[in-house]
Structures are given as C-alpha cells and as structure tokens.
Scaffold this motif. Structure first.
Motif, short mmCIF file in Angstrom:
data_model
loop_
_atom_site.label_atom_id
_atom_site.label_comp_id
_atom_site.label_asym_id
_atom_site.label_seq_id
_atom_site.Cartn_x
_atom_site.Cartn_y
_atom_site.Cartn_z
N ARG A 155 0.42 -11.69 -9.37
CA ARG A 155 1.03 -11.73 -8.25
C ARG A 155 1.33 -13.19 -7.71
N ARG A 156 0.34 -14.17 -7.57
CA ARG A 156 0.44 -15.51 -7.05
C ARG A 156 1.62 -16.09 -8.13
N THR A 199 2.71 -5.65 -9.79
CA THR A 199 1.36 -5.70 -10.03
C THR A 199 0.77 -4.44 -9.89
N LYS A 245 -4.34 -10.61 -9.21
CA LYS A 245 -4.05 -11.40 -8.12
C LYS A 245 -3.48 -12.76 -8.46
N GLU A 246 -3.83 -13.20 -9.82
CA GLU A 246 -3.31 -14.34 -10.35
C GLU A 246 -1.59 -14.02 -10.63
N ALA A 276 -8.37 -6.70 -11.34
CA ALA A 276 -8.02 -6.94 -10.01
C ALA A 276 -7.82 -8.72 -9.99
N ASP A 277 -8.85 -9.14 -10.71
CA ASP A 277 -8.82 -10.64 -10.61
C ASP A 277 -7.53 -10.76 -11.32
N LYS A 303 4.35 -7.06 -5.47
CA LYS A 303 3.14 -6.35 -4.97
C LYS A 303 3.49 -5.00 -6.09
#
Ligand code: GDP
Length: 295
Positions: A35-36, A52, A32-33, A28-29, A49
């Motif tokens: 996706r960013r 990922t 998140k990166e 998940a961590d 989205k």
C-alpha cells in the motif's frame, strides 16, 4: 518507467520469502508495504486500500489451494490485480465508420497534437488506413501550424481553415472533404486550455454533438499523477469519452495515473505516448504493464 514502484513492490513482496506459508500476520506486513508503494506512486488512497484488501482476500483464499511458495503466490496475485486495475484486456479503437471519426480532447500541453500525429502515422503504417488530420484549434495559429508540421513529417494531409472561427463548421467541412477524397479516418485535434473551463467544455461538447465521432479520446500527461485522474473525471463527466491516451509515460517515474485512471472513470487506457517522436506510440496492454512493474 515506474522504477520506484517496481523497487518498492519488489521489496514488499520479498518480505514473504522464506516463509513456509501465508499467514494473516505476514500478509498484513507485506500489504502494508504494498500500500505504501502505491501511495508513493501517487495512487489515490482509496484505490490503494481497496487494492490491498482484494489482494489479501485472494492470498488467504488461494493459499491453501496452491503449490506456489508464498512469495511467488503473492507476486502472481499482485500482478493479476494490477492488470485488472489498469483495465484487464487491451481495448481496441472503433474504426467502423466511413470515414471513422476520432475526436481528440484534453488540456493544452497534454500532448494532443503530437498524439494526433502519432495515431495518424500508426493507422497509416500499421493498419493500412488513409487518415486525414483536422486542425480545430481556432485560438492559436501556432497550433494549426504545428499540426501541419506533424502532418508533413508523416506524409498525412492536414485540413484547416485558418480564417474560420467556428470549430463545428471546420470539423463538418473536414468530414465532407474526407468523404469526397477517399480518406477513411478523420482525426480531429481540438483546442485545449491550461485548466478545465466551461467555455472549452462547451466548445468540444458542441463539436462532439455535431460530428458524432466513433471514438472520443481523452489525452492526458501521465506525469501529472492525481491531477491527470481529476482532469479525466471532469472531461468524462462532460463528454463520456471512449478511452484515455496517457502521454509522456517516458518521463513518468511514479505511475499513479496509469494505475488509477481506469478505476476512476471506468474507461480504458487505449494508447500510451513514450516520447516526442512520431513512432513513440504503443497500444496499452494492462497485463504487459503489470509484468513490467513487477519485473
Ligand atoms: P497539446 O497542446 O496538447 O497539443 O500538446 P503538444 O502535442 O503540443 O505537446 C506538448 C509537449 O509535449 C511537446 O513539447 C511535445 O513534444 C511533448 N510530448 C508530447 N507527447 C510526448 C510523450 O509521449 N513524451 C514526451 N517526452 N514528450 C511528449
């Protein structure tokens, strides 16, 4: 090209280094990166989205089956998914006609005329074809001259009728000229506008209907990011084109158009333009591009 995205993805995937296995938490961590990084590259939110989510499902699924370290596994999955998102296998162009007719579409300034020349040069020097370039921009005499200059540089004949204001007729006459003179590829450069408008769409749709090209290519400036994707959608809704040409990739530091355009219009990127010179053209290979992005 896309240095920022490469850096950010590299950093995101580094988060898994040192972990013994992939867990829901560290995935998940990392994602998140990831996706960013995609959003910063100007990839549309939904595409980022969905991307990922697919990577996550694969990572959790493959985790138990692999001998790869979590970091390596994730790099592989992200690379594969990026290649898939950009189109999977490379798409060729259809040269089965006699002559094969290729219609170029796109906004003014996208690089249409330059790319028409590059493609003619590519087909002449790499595929042993005898191409004819056709100037169908009836509004800007400068555009006709520009195509003649390009043709002169690469030694390819340019067909134009500066006094004729009917692009359908010009294109049809050009094809007759090609048949009579042994040209086996006809590349029709059309008029663009600064923004999508009805008149331009009607005009190119009429040319399209009249000459029934083997290939209709949509040319777009990669540096315009999400706008490139939106313009592609507008042209595709009207023309149902066969492929995308992404120009000015040499100046595109973000990469959003290259990554998103295929999934929005469901048409492959066929070639990229990487500079102003006639040789600055490359066949687009999604997996090579993914390799490049992930170093
Ligand atoms: P058109 O109006 O769509 O026919 O666009 P042009 O072919 O005239 O190109 C517009 C400008 O973009 C020109 O200055 C070209 O030299 C430049 N150009 C076209 N393709 C590329 C490319 O791949 N890279 C770079 N850096 N410039 C390009």
């Amino acid at each position: 090209m896309f240095d920022n995205l490469s850096d950010k993805l590299d950093k995101a995937l580094h988060l898994l280094k040192g972990h013994g296995k992939i867990t829901d938490v560290n995935v998940a961590d990392t994602l998140k990166e990831v996706r960013r990084a995609l959003l910063d590259a100007d990839v549309n939110f939904k595409i980022a989205k969905d991307f990922t989510t697919r990577v996550k499902d694969k990572a959790i699924g493959e985790n138990v089956l692999t001998t790869l370290q979590p970091g390596q596994l994730m790099v592989k999955i992200v690379k594969d998914e990026l290649a898939e998102l950009m189109g999977g296998d490379a798409a060729g162009i259809n040269l089965s006609g006699n002559p094969s007719v290729i219609l170029m579409s796109g906004l003014q300034g996208s690089g249409k005329t330059t790319f028409s020349g590059k493609l003619a040069n590519f087909l002449k020097t790499k595929k042993n074809k005898k191409p004819l370039l056709v100037a169908c921009d009836i509004y800007r005499p400068a555009a006709i001259n520009q195509l003649h200059v390009v043709g002169g540089q690469i030694g390819v004949e340019v067909y134009s009728e500066p006094e004729n204001k009917n692009p359908v007729e010009i294109a049809q006459n050009a094809i007759k000229h090609a048949k009579a003179n042994g040209f086996n590829v006809v590349i029709v450069d059309t008029a663009g506008r600064l923004a999508v408008d009805e008149e331009m769409m009607n005009e190119i749709a009429n040319v399209h209907k009249a000459i029934q090209p083997q290939e209709t290519l949509f040319v777009v400036d990669a540096m315009t990011g999400q706008d490139a994707v939106n313009t592609a959608k507008a042209f595709n809704d009207r023309l149902n084109f066969d492929g995308v040409i992404l120009t000015k990739l040499d100046g595109d530091t973000r990469g959003g158009a290259a990554i998103s355009i295929k999934s929005v219009v469901n048409k492959p990127i066929k070639f990229i333009g990487t500079g102003e010179k006639m040789e600055a053209i490359d066949v687009f290979y999604p997996s090579r591009m993914a390799d490049r992005i992930l170093g």
